[in-house]
Scaffold this active site. Structure first.
Site, PDB file in Angstrom:
ATOM      1  CG  HIS A  62     -17.832  12.490   7.621  1.00  9.16           C
ATOM      2  ND1 HIS A  62     -16.517  12.365   7.212  1.00  9.16           N
ATOM      3  CD2 HIS A  62     -18.047  13.821   7.742  1.00  9.16           C
ATOM      4  CE1 HIS A  62     -15.978  13.561   7.099  1.00  9.16           C
ATOM      5  NE2 HIS A  62     -16.880  14.478   7.408  1.00  9.16           N
TER       6      HIS A  62
ATOM      7  CG  HIS B 153     -22.045  18.872   2.925  1.00  7.20           C
ATOM      8  ND1 HIS B 153     -22.344  19.655   4.019  1.00  7.20           N
ATOM      9  CD2 HIS B 153     -20.700  18.744   2.913  1.00  7.20           C
ATOM     10  CE1 HIS B 153     -21.227  19.989   4.631  1.00  7.20           C
ATOM     11  NE2 HIS B 153     -20.204  19.447   3.997  1.00  7.20           N
TER      12      HIS B 153
END
Ligand code: ATP
Ligand code: MG
Length: 194
Positions: free
Chosen positions: A42, A126
């Site tokens: 995620h 990220h």
């Protein structure tokens, strides 16, 4: 429950980064890292931590609104980076301005719903693929491989609310690490339409 708002990349993009991470697993030193697993990959937008159940209805309404205010936008996974000697991640390219706005809106939604949120750090999009144990590790050999990665673009169409289940009494795989509990479409018809 422990919650965070996130963007969840589609299966095709997870496959792409999955192939690269499979190669990273085979590099020297890989056994010393804790690798995140693909079903949970995620992009965190806003980390809330432990949230009182009674805040959930309002939190949901506010996150739905945050999603509604944000048009869908393109992203792709791109290269890699690290947080010191601690975390190795795949980087993100595309409409980072819109991603940052969505992160800020999710943060504000949680704050207004009464969730005590940490002060802002600079938002660094990220996708964490590994964490070091103990004192950290030299992540550069992995960055060399990850750095050239270019994923295909996708259109972000949803803001997800994800539950994070901390490992119970050291029993691995006993429960899903991350569970999507809700999701709201980005954009959508103007409010009050119809
Ligand atoms: P673990 O804590 O077991 O290493 P994790 O960090 O993935 O795993 P959580 O701590 O529940 O699990 O965090 C869920 C997500 O939120 C992760 O992407 C994590 O990097 C991010 N996160 C956690 N704490 C913070 C924080 N204080 N600020 C910003 N993001 C956070
Ligand atoms: Mg954590």
């Amino acid at each position: 429950m422990r919650l965070f708002a996130a963007v969840l990349p589609p299966p095709e993009q997870l496959d792409e980064i999955g192939h690269v991470v499979d190669r990273l697993h085979r590099l020297p030193g890989a056994d010393g890292l804790r690798w995140t697993s693909r079903p949970g990959w995620h992009l965190t937008l806003a980390f809330m931590g432990e949230v009182d159940e009674e805040l959930l209805p309002d939190l949901r309404v506010r996150l739905a609104r945050a999603a509604h205010r944000t048009p869908s936008f393109p992203l792709r996974l791109h290269g890699g980076g690290h947080f010191g000697r601690r975390a190795l991640w795949a980087g993100i390219a595309g409409d980072l301005d819109e991603l940052r706005l969505l992160a800020e809106r999710a943060d504000a939604a949680a704050r207004r719903a009464g969730v005590p949120m940490d002060e802002h750090r600079r938002y660094q999009a990220h996708l964490t693929v590994a964490r070091a144990r103990g004192d950290g590790a030299d992540l550069h050999p992995f960055l060399d491989e990850l750095g050239t990665f270019e994923g295909t673009r996708w259109e972000v169409g949803e803001l997800a609310l994800v539950r994070s289940n901390l490992p119970v009494s050291g029993v691995r795989g006993e429960q899903p690490r991350y569970e999507k509990v809700d999701g709201w479409p980005l954009g959508g018809p103007p409010e009050g339409a119809g």
